[in-house]
Design a protein around this motif. Sequence first.
Motif, PDB file in Angstrom:
ATOM      1  N   ARG A   1       0.816  -1.230   0.000  1.00  9.03           N
ATOM      2  CA  ARG A   1       0.000   0.000   0.000  1.00  9.03           C
ATOM      3  C   ARG A   1       0.841   1.267   0.000  1.00  9.03           C
ATOM      4  N   ASN A   2       2.079   1.125  -0.349  1.00 14.52           N
ATOM      5  CA  ASN A   2       2.974   2.284  -0.443  1.00 14.52           C
ATOM      6  C   ASN A   2       3.101   3.049   0.874  1.00 14.52           C
ATOM      7  N   LEU A   3       2.872   2.353   1.985  1.00 18.76           N
ATOM      8  CA  LEU A   3       2.893   3.083   3.252  1.00 18.76           C
ATOM      9  C   LEU A   3       4.299   3.508   3.642  1.00 18.76           C
ATOM     10  N   ASP A   4       5.279   2.976   2.931  1.00 17.07           N
ATOM     11  CA  ASP A   4       6.639   3.396   3.261  1.00 17.07           C
ATOM     12  C   ASP A   4       6.977   4.757   2.662  1.00 17.07           C
ATOM     13  N   GLN A   5       6.105   5.230   1.788  1.00 16.28           N
ATOM     14  CA  GLN A   5       6.340   6.551   1.193  1.00 16.28           C
ATOM     15  C   GLN A   5       6.019   7.658   2.214  1.00 16.28           C
ATOM     16  N   PRO A   6       6.596   8.857   2.027  1.00 19.34           N
ATOM     17  CA  PRO A   6       6.251   9.970   2.931  1.00 19.34           C
ATOM     18  C   PRO A   6       4.765  10.366   2.776  1.00 19.34           C
ATOM     19  N   ALA A   7       4.192  10.929   3.873  1.00 17.91           N
ATOM     20  CA  ALA A   7       2.760  11.227   3.919  1.00 17.91           C
ATOM     21  C   ALA A   7       2.328  12.152   2.788  1.00 17.91           C
ATOM     22  N   LEU A   8       3.158  13.166   2.518  1.00 21.34           N
ATOM     23  CA  LEU A   8       2.791  14.147   1.499  1.00 21.34           C
ATOM     24  C   LEU A   8       2.654  13.480   0.135  1.00 21.34           C
ATOM     25  N   GLN A   9       3.603  12.603  -0.135  1.00 19.02           N
ATOM     26  CA  GLN A   9       3.584  11.857  -1.389  1.00 19.02           C
ATOM     27  C   GLN A   9       2.294  11.053  -1.504  1.00 19.02           C
ATOM     28  N   ARG A  10       1.941  10.376  -0.366  1.00 20.16           N
ATOM     29  CA  ARG A  10       0.747   9.543  -0.407  1.00 20.16           C
ATOM     30  C   ARG A  10      -0.517  10.386  -0.579  1.00 20.16           C
ATOM     31  N   PHE A  11      -0.499  11.556   0.067  1.00 17.89           N
ATOM     32  CA  PHE A  11      -1.664  12.432  -0.087  1.00 17.89           C
ATOM     33  C   PHE A  11      -1.813  12.856  -1.537  1.00 17.89           C
TER      34      PHE A  11
ATOM     35  N   GLY B   1      -4.927  12.034  -3.637  1.00 19.87           N
ATOM     36  CA  GLY B   1      -5.646  13.175  -4.224  1.00 19.87           C
ATOM     37  C   GLY B   1      -5.767  13.028  -5.732  1.00 19.87           C
ATOM     38  N   THR B   2      -4.675  12.658  -6.381  1.00 15.83           N
ATOM     39  CA  THR B   2      -4.718  12.472  -7.829  1.00 15.83           C
ATOM     40  C   THR B   2      -5.745  11.412  -8.183  1.00 15.83           C
ATOM     41  N   GLY B   3      -5.702  10.319  -7.406  1.00 16.55           N
ATOM     42  CA  GLY B   3      -6.673   9.250  -7.633  1.00 16.55           C
ATOM     43  C   GLY B   3      -8.094   9.773  -7.549  1.00 16.55           C
ATOM     44  N   VAL B   4      -8.372  10.525  -6.460  1.00 18.34           N
ATOM     45  CA  VAL B   4      -9.724  11.046  -6.262  1.00 18.34           C
ATOM     46  C   VAL B   4     -10.118  11.932  -7.436  1.00 18.34           C
ATOM     47  N   LEU B   5      -9.180  12.789  -7.843  1.00 15.88           N
ATOM     48  CA  LEU B   5      -9.470  13.697  -8.956  1.00 15.88           C
ATOM     49  C   LEU B   5      -9.760  12.914 -10.225  1.00 15.88           C
ATOM     50  N   GLN B   6      -9.069  11.787 -10.403  1.00 13.47           N
ATOM     51  CA  GLN B   6      -9.302  10.989 -11.606  1.00 13.47           C
ATOM     52  C   GLN B   6     -10.503  10.064 -11.439  1.00 13.47           C
ATOM     53  N   GLY B   7     -11.124  10.161 -10.269  1.00 12.14           N
ATOM     54  CA  GLY B   7     -12.343   9.380 -10.075  1.00 12.14           C
ATOM     55  C   GLY B   7     -12.091   8.016  -9.482  1.00 12.14           C
TER      56      GLY B   7
END
Lengths: 315, 686
Positions: free
Chosen positions: A55-65, A69-75
């Motif tokens: 789930r990419n949880l090792d990435q920094p929070a900002l990156q995940r947001f 966010g991009t996902g949400v914007l793309q539906g």
Amino acid sequence: MLKLILQRLAMALFTLLTVCVLVFSITEALPGDVCTAYLGRDAQGARLENCRQARNLDQPALQRFADWGTGVLQGSLGTSLKRDKPINDLVATRMRNTAVLALGAAVIGIPLAIFLGVIAALRRDRPADVLISGGSIFAMTIPEFVTATVLVLIFSIQLQWFPAVTTVRHNAPVSELLPNIVLPMITLALVMMAHILRMVRSAMIDVMASDFVQMARLKGVPFWRIVCLHALPSAMLPTINIIALTVAWLLGGAVIIEQVFNYPGIGTLMIRAIYDRDLPLVQAIALILATVYVLCNLLADLSSLALNPRLRTTR
Amino acid sequence: MSEAQTMNTTMTPMLDVDNFTLGYTNAEGRLVSVLRDVSLQVAPGEALGLVGESGCGKSTLALAMMAFLRSGSQVQNGTIRFHEQDLFALKPKMLQSLRGGRIGLIPQNAGQSLTPTLKIDAQLYEALKLHSDLPRSQWRQRAIELLQQVRLPAPEAMLERYPHQLSGGQQQRVAVAMALAGQPELLILDEPTTGLDVTTQAHILELLRTLRQELGMAMVFVSHDLGAVARISERIAVMYAGEVIELGSSHQVLLQPTHPYTRALLDAIPRLDAEGLPPSLPGYPPKVGSITQGCAFAGRCPHAQPICSEQDAPLAALSGHQVRCHLAGELKRPASDSKVVQLPVQSSDEPLLMLEQVQISYHRQGLMDALLQRPAPVATVDGIDLQLNKGETLALVGESGSGKSTIMRAISGIQPARNGQIRLKQDDLNLPVEQRSKALKRRVQMIFQNPDASLNPRHTVFEILQQPLKLYFGLNHDACRDKAAELLSLVRLAPHYLDRLPGQLSGGEKQRVAIARCFAGDPDLILCDEVTSALDVSVQAAVLKLLKELQQQRGVTYLFIAHDLAVVKAIADQVAVLYQGRICQVGPVSEVFTGHHHPYTRTLLNAVLEPDPNHQPVIQGDDCSEQYPPARGCAYQRRCPLAEPRCKEQLPPWKTDGGNRIRCHLELDALATLIDRPQMIKAVNA
Ligand SMILES: Nc1ncnc2c1ncn2[C@@H]1O[C@H](COP(=O)(O)OP(=O)(O)O)[C@@H](O)[C@H]1O
Ligand code: SF4
Ligand code: SF4
Ligand SMILES: [Mg+2]
């Protein structure tokens, strides 16, 4: 006028953005993360690592947001943990079911509430008003699951007209859903009507006492024309926001009622998601519900604009 | 029918009110009479005025003439007949076609009487649909004709507007047009000009006079303003406590008033041509239902005899002039029963309040304006220079929207000035109210037009007075109580009022409490915003006298806003005439009112009404209200009948004549001679 509408739209967008940030930060702020929450006692060692990597949880929070966010914007609302399916698919049918139920309740409830509120106001303190007002206070005070249970007792168990709980699957076609929605719909309508009705009643009483209604009478305007044409639009103004909140509440899934009737709506899905600690799903539903609220309020603002010339025109 | 049917004996009256008694069930469940034994007639084409203090039953009677009863009311006795038909016996359908049709109503506050959610066209079409045979296709044409008939400019555009988009005068004209749509034979006007500016009022009254001549309608004109009634009516009925106490031709009632109440009422009206304060009428009208026998006026009447409170006063008829008084035959006029009050002025040369080049604007330059480089609109108020000495009264006059209240808001710090200096002696009043010291706030107090809005209805009079005493002087409860009683005696109220709620007080008493509260802080400067315009003339005279006496005792200074020039003349020492936020003329009252006049001052003075059927106001220009002051030149250029090309370009200079200062390009002598040019005097209200 256009400027006002644009302002309201911008406001709505801004609120939604804030909601996104909030929803995401709250999930971040919770102790542990999605994987610890989901795996529970097993959250250690390789399983935890695997889950986190998947789930990419090792990435920094900002990156995940940014990704989310991009996902949400793309539906795309992400993937459910427990069910391992795209959240979009899970949510779509439930939202449809809730919308069918809400629409039914709104279509019956709102006009009836307005009508009864007007009657109560016009027959103020007479038997009709006492009955309507008393009934609405009663409907407001008893908990909705009691209403639901009583309706089930009468219409399902005694009369056997409608099923007591929903037995069809969540993705059944609407036509199969229909007999199942009657009882939850009536329950919802009963619960929401009380608030709208009381607001319409008090607004209508004020408006009927206003100078312009008296003037309309002295101009010889027939009574019902005064009520519908001169008084009602003004009386609806303070009511619009209550209606918007009610519709938002309906669309947000009246959780308890959906539970009582085992109705496959968004409310039921949310309860499940919380049980399962399916944080991405909870996040997605929270976002959807927030959007519903914002849209309903936007609609309320626009209807106020339409109904109130003072807001829409300048001197 | 009463014996007084001396008028129109040959013709049957169009409207016949016969021994009409109307009651309602009060809070205690008792049926009390609001109208008692009212008998009067209106002949076709005749105009009858109904006057009296508020609460005496004028509107109740007027509405009963349309068979309209407020909820809880009932007819106790008598009839009202319209063309021989008993109005209260009509079927609802018949009544509907009569109302707004053959009997039309023009309401007091047209702004609130037009439906806010419907456009003007919809409201006019509705009247045409209900009360004319015109086919739908001709409604628009007819509506435009009606708006033209009431002299509204650009009728096509007017149809598309909502009520709130019109000025007060325009709303009133639309209400008239709506009544005319039903082609009424009888028009009932309930305070149609109350609340309008003097100039607008003069225009509306002129319009009503013209329409009556053109259309031959009968009118029942209700007003508390005897000046307005005098303009319209041929006969006048004076009402008191639900009874008609005097009825006669306007000449009889206004010039030879016989009933003591009518006399007192006429005496209490401030006049432009009188010196000093008008005498006030002591006491208040009796509560509805409290008088069961005897003359209702006995408690306040200077001529009262023992018989007066024992026996109902008979209606004496002297050649068409009816008077309900035991002494009707004996009371002869030479003039008034009371004397004008003259109080010496005690002002000093010590300046208290100074305004220098004050500019106030409600507009805030927003981010968008800055980005688009939009220039700021012309300031609402600009170039105000005023100086006020201790113990003096300065009045600000001008039509609504002329910036009077805005200047007060700047002095009180609610809407601080954008530019210029405001000082109270040495102290800076440019500070917004939040930044002022407690001591400074204490020294500047305000009294408002409407005591209902400024007194908290849930606080007792004591609690209301206690607040400033605690705040400014830190008094404890007992000390507050003593001081509050003292304040009440200052405003001539007995100490038992301390425990009353505002709802239990009359309008005049409430205003006294508001005055007491303002004096609680022992202020230097008091800002009075239209403090008497919501009061009846009789009460107004008493409040004016009280303010003047308090000024003498306490040496306070008043800044006084009033739209009634006669009130200003009675109370003020200095006067500043404002138009669109700019001072046109300023100086001592005596010189401003009697010396040279700025064209705008002249317009205002010409529009003043007198309670005299022979007096005619002179109407100038039109009454359209302007939204923005002009960017250059004279503020009055758009309406000035004497405007010259330079008036549009150059700011006019100040011309001085003693203490009287006038801002105009024309020479003072030119103003004096040109002012009576005949073409100026005729109404040019296209
Ligand atoms: N809150 C406000 N915002 C914007 N303009 C205002 C406001 N209050 C008053 N105005 C404008 O200021 C001008 C002067 O108003 P006001 O001071 O109330 O005049 P007056 O007291 O003579 O009636 C008017 O044109 C009015 O429209
Ligand atoms: S009847 Fe008596 S109390 Fe009444 S007005 Fe006449 S004199 Fe005064
Ligand atoms: S300066 Fe010109 S417009 Fe202004 S008042 Fe004088 S004559 Fe009229
Ligand atoms: Mg004002």
